[in-house]
Design a protein around this motif. Structure first.
Motif, PDB file in Angstrom:
ATOM      1  N   VAL A  11      25.000   6.585  43.744  1.00 33.71           N
ATOM      2  CA  VAL A  11      24.345   7.019  44.979  1.00 33.71           C
ATOM      3  C   VAL A  11      25.272   7.937  45.785  1.00 33.71           C
ATOM      4  O   VAL A  11      24.840   8.961  46.317  1.00 33.71           O
ATOM      5  CB  VAL A  11      23.902   5.802  45.819  1.00 33.71           C
ATOM      6  N   GLU A  12      26.544   7.579  45.867  1.00 34.26           N
ATOM      7  CA  GLU A  12      27.508   8.403  46.603  1.00 34.26           C
ATOM      8  C   GLU A  12      27.622   9.791  45.969  1.00 34.26           C
ATOM      9  O   GLU A  12      27.699  10.801  46.678  1.00 34.26           O
ATOM     10  CB  GLU A  12      28.876   7.725  46.639  1.00 34.26           C
ATOM     11  N   ARG A  13      27.635   9.858  44.641  1.00 32.81           N
ATOM     12  CA  ARG A  13      27.702  11.164  43.966  1.00 32.81           C
ATOM     13  C   ARG A  13      26.457  11.991  44.282  1.00 32.81           C
ATOM     14  O   ARG A  13      26.541  13.208  44.494  1.00 32.81           O
ATOM     15  CB  ARG A  13      27.840  10.979  42.456  1.00 32.81           C
ATOM     16  N   ALA A  14      25.320  11.334  44.313  1.00 29.72           N
ATOM     17  CA  ALA A  14      24.071  12.042  44.606  1.00 29.72           C
ATOM     18  C   ALA A  14      24.073  12.590  46.034  1.00 29.72           C
ATOM     19  O   ALA A  14      23.684  13.737  46.270  1.00 29.72           O
ATOM     20  CB  ALA A  14      22.885  11.109  44.399  1.00 29.72           C
ATOM     21  N   ILE A  15      24.526  11.775  46.981  1.00 32.88           N
ATOM     22  CA  ILE A  15      24.570  12.224  48.377  1.00 32.88           C
ATOM     23  C   ILE A  15      25.522  13.403  48.522  1.00 32.88           C
ATOM     24  O   ILE A  15      25.226  14.387  49.224  1.00 32.88           O
ATOM     25  CB  ILE A  15      24.984  11.070  49.301  1.00 32.88           C
ATOM     26  N   ALA A  16      26.668  13.322  47.863  1.00 28.32           N
ATOM     27  CA  ALA A  16      27.642  14.414  47.934  1.00 28.32           C
ATOM     28  C   ALA A  16      27.040  15.716  47.424  1.00 28.32           C
ATOM     29  O   ALA A  16      27.331  16.803  47.944  1.00 28.32           O
ATOM     30  CB  ALA A  16      28.891  14.049  47.134  1.00 28.32           C
ATOM     31  N   LEU A  17      26.185  15.619  46.405  1.00 31.54           N
ATOM     32  CA  LEU A  17      25.501  16.799  45.889  1.00 31.54           C
ATOM     33  C   LEU A  17      24.643  17.441  46.974  1.00 31.54           C
ATOM     34  O   LEU A  17      24.585  18.672  47.099  1.00 31.54           O
ATOM     35  CB  LEU A  17      24.638  16.387  44.697  1.00 31.54           C
ATOM     36  N   GLY A  18      23.990  16.611  47.786  1.00 29.43           N
ATOM     37  CA  GLY A  18      23.136  17.118  48.849  1.00 29.43           C
ATOM     38  C   GLY A  18      23.888  17.622  50.065  1.00 29.43           C
ATOM     39  O   GLY A  18      23.301  18.264  50.941  1.00 29.43           O
ATOM     40  N   GLN A  19      25.188  17.348  50.129  1.00 29.05           N
ATOM     41  CA  GLN A  19      25.996  17.763  51.273  1.00 29.05           C
ATOM     42  C   GLN A  19      26.884  18.954  50.963  1.00 29.05           C
ATOM     43  O   GLN A  19      27.620  19.413  51.825  1.00 29.05           O
ATOM     44  CB  GLN A  19      26.885  16.595  51.727  1.00 29.05           C
ATOM     45  N   GLY A  20      26.828  19.454  49.736  1.00 30.19           N
ATOM     46  CA  GLY A  20      27.761  20.485  49.307  1.00 30.19           C
ATOM     47  C   GLY A  20      27.535  21.834  49.967  1.00 30.19           C
ATOM     48  O   GLY A  20      26.465  22.123  50.499  1.00 30.19           O
ATOM     49  N   GLY A  21      28.582  22.674  49.918  1.00 25.59           N
ATOM     50  CA  GLY A  21      28.485  24.029  50.441  1.00 25.59           C
ATOM     51  C   GLY A  21      28.463  24.079  51.956  1.00 25.59           C
ATOM     52  O   GLY A  21      28.853  23.141  52.643  1.00 25.59           O
ATOM     53  N   ALA A  22      27.982  25.205  52.475  1.00 26.31           N
ATOM     54  CA  ALA A  22      27.933  25.415  53.928  1.00 26.31           C
ATOM     55  C   ALA A  22      26.658  24.792  54.487  1.00 26.31           C
ATOM     56  O   ALA A  22      25.774  25.484  55.007  1.00 26.31           O
ATOM     57  CB  ALA A  22      27.990  26.902  54.243  1.00 26.31           C
ATOM     58  N   ALA A  23      26.565  23.476  54.394  1.00 30.76           N
ATOM     59  CA  ALA A  23      25.375  22.762  54.840  1.00 30.76           C
ATOM     60  C   ALA A  23      25.447  22.461  56.330  1.00 30.76           C
ATOM     61  O   ALA A  23      26.536  22.333  56.892  1.00 30.76           O
ATOM     62  CB  ALA A  23      25.242  21.456  54.065  1.00 30.76           C
ATOM     63  N   PRO A  24      24.285  22.330  57.007  1.00 33.19           N
ATOM     64  CA  PRO A  24      24.291  21.918  58.420  1.00 33.19           C
ATOM     65  C   PRO A  24      24.898  20.522  58.542  1.00 33.19           C
ATOM     66  O   PRO A  24      24.440  19.580  57.898  1.00 33.19           O
ATOM     67  CB  PRO A  24      22.814  21.948  58.812  1.00 33.19           C
ATOM     68  N   ALA A  25      25.908  20.410  59.368  1.00 30.19           N
ATOM     69  CA  ALA A  25      26.745  19.206  59.390  1.00 30.19           C
ATOM     70  C   ALA A  25      25.980  17.957  59.808  1.00 30.19           C
ATOM     71  O   ALA A  25      26.158  16.886  59.216  1.00 30.19           O
ATOM     72  CB  ALA A  25      27.940  19.429  60.313  1.00 30.19           C
ATOM     73  N   ARG A  26      25.138  18.065  60.827  1.00 33.49           N
ATOM     74  CA  ARG A  26      24.450  16.860  61.309  1.00 33.49           C
ATOM     75  C   ARG A  26      23.424  16.361  60.300  1.00 33.49           C
ATOM     76  O   ARG A  26      23.281  15.168  60.097  1.00 33.49           O
ATOM     77  CB  ARG A  26      23.788  17.119  62.662  1.00 33.49           C
TER      78      ARG A  26
END
Length: 288
Positions: A11-26
């Protein structure tokens, strides 16, 4: 690696995938907030347990399936808690996502988790493409219309409710996904595993109805008495507490009997029994 560590890592790996790059922080933060702490991770635990019982010859694919299923579940909780649905302020003992981040970000977080779930499965497809395609199809079926969790939420807006269809969609769908996806991830056919998932889902719904009626907000980590407050159909109002307890026992017995033949059949039976014990609140155990 223990089962829960394996699932949490996926699950943590999956979430990290969704947070990668220049994503909106909030919004990136809201994705993690919505999925942690993980609670019991019941659905992915069932999925991986079934995969292990069937041989678990593609553990990476089973991990992706477990993570995808949990992302869908967490997304559904984010959306369920919104003011337009349950208007719940607390989830897993902390402010619901819309209270912590705002309603717009809660909607976006839920939507993002749903999309991320299918991305995770697609990225794991190289391990066994035909299995991955089937996993995507199974998860889509139990998430959307006409029989998935979206349909379950939709039943609450109908004047007349088909109680069986409501419970099967609202709660049972992701448990059916869990057993069927676990089997498919390990190279087995999905259909023989439908009944086990449906029975576990029905047991969870009855137990949840009992918890909602008998437990406090502090015990649940979320608002209590919601079925009565929102006038929802539930096992306690239909059968009474004692009748609902008897129904729960009958369903769990049927669930164990429905486990398909597989190398890990005995271990799966033990898992269902342990799950049932954890599912049942103390106030209910006192009546059994």
């Amino acid at each position: 690696m223990g089962l829960h560590t394996r699932i949490d890592s996926a699950v943590e790996r999956a979430i990290a995938l969704g947070q990668g790059g220049a994503a909106p922080a909030r919004l990136a933060s809201a994705l993690h907030y919505a999925c942690t702490p993980g609670g019991a991770r019941i659905r992915p635990t069932i999925l991986v347990s079934v995969a292990m019982a069937c041989g678990d010859d593609r553990p990476g694919l089973a991990d992706a399936a477990a993570a995808a299923l949990e992302l869908i579940h967490c997304a559904s909780l984010v959306h369920d808690d919104l003011p337009c649905f349950d208007d719940a302020e607390i989830r897993r003992g902390k402010p619901a996502v819309h209270r912590a981040y705002s309603q717009p970000l809660a909607v976006l977080a839920g939507d993002s988790l749903i999309i991320l779930a299918f991305d995770v499965l697609a990225r794991a497809a190289h391990a066994a493409p035909e299995r991955a395609i089937e996993l995507i199809r199974l998860l889509a079926r139990q998430t959307g219309m006409p029989h998935g969790i979206c349909a379950g939420q939709g039943w609450e807006s109908e004047d007349k409710i088909d109680l069986g269809a409501y419970h099967r969609s609202k709660t049972g769908a992701l448990f059916i996904a869990a057993t069927q996806m676990g089997a498919v991830a390990a190279g087995q056919e999905a259909e023989p595993w439908y009944e086990l998932g449906a029975r576990i889902g029905e047991a969870f719904q009855v137990a949840d109805d009992l918890r909602d009626a008998l437990c406090s907000q502090e015990e649940l980590g979320k608002p209590a008495g919601q079925d009565d407050l929102h006038g929802r159909p539930n096992a306690v109002s239909l059968l009474g507490v004692d009748g609902a307890v008897k129904r729960l026992k009958d369903i769990l017995g049927g669930a164990i009997a429905s486990i398909p033949s597989c190398p890990g059949e005995a271990q799966l039976a033990q898992m269902v029994t342990a799950y049932a014990d954890r599912l049942t609140p103390a106030a209910v155990k006192a009546r059994v």
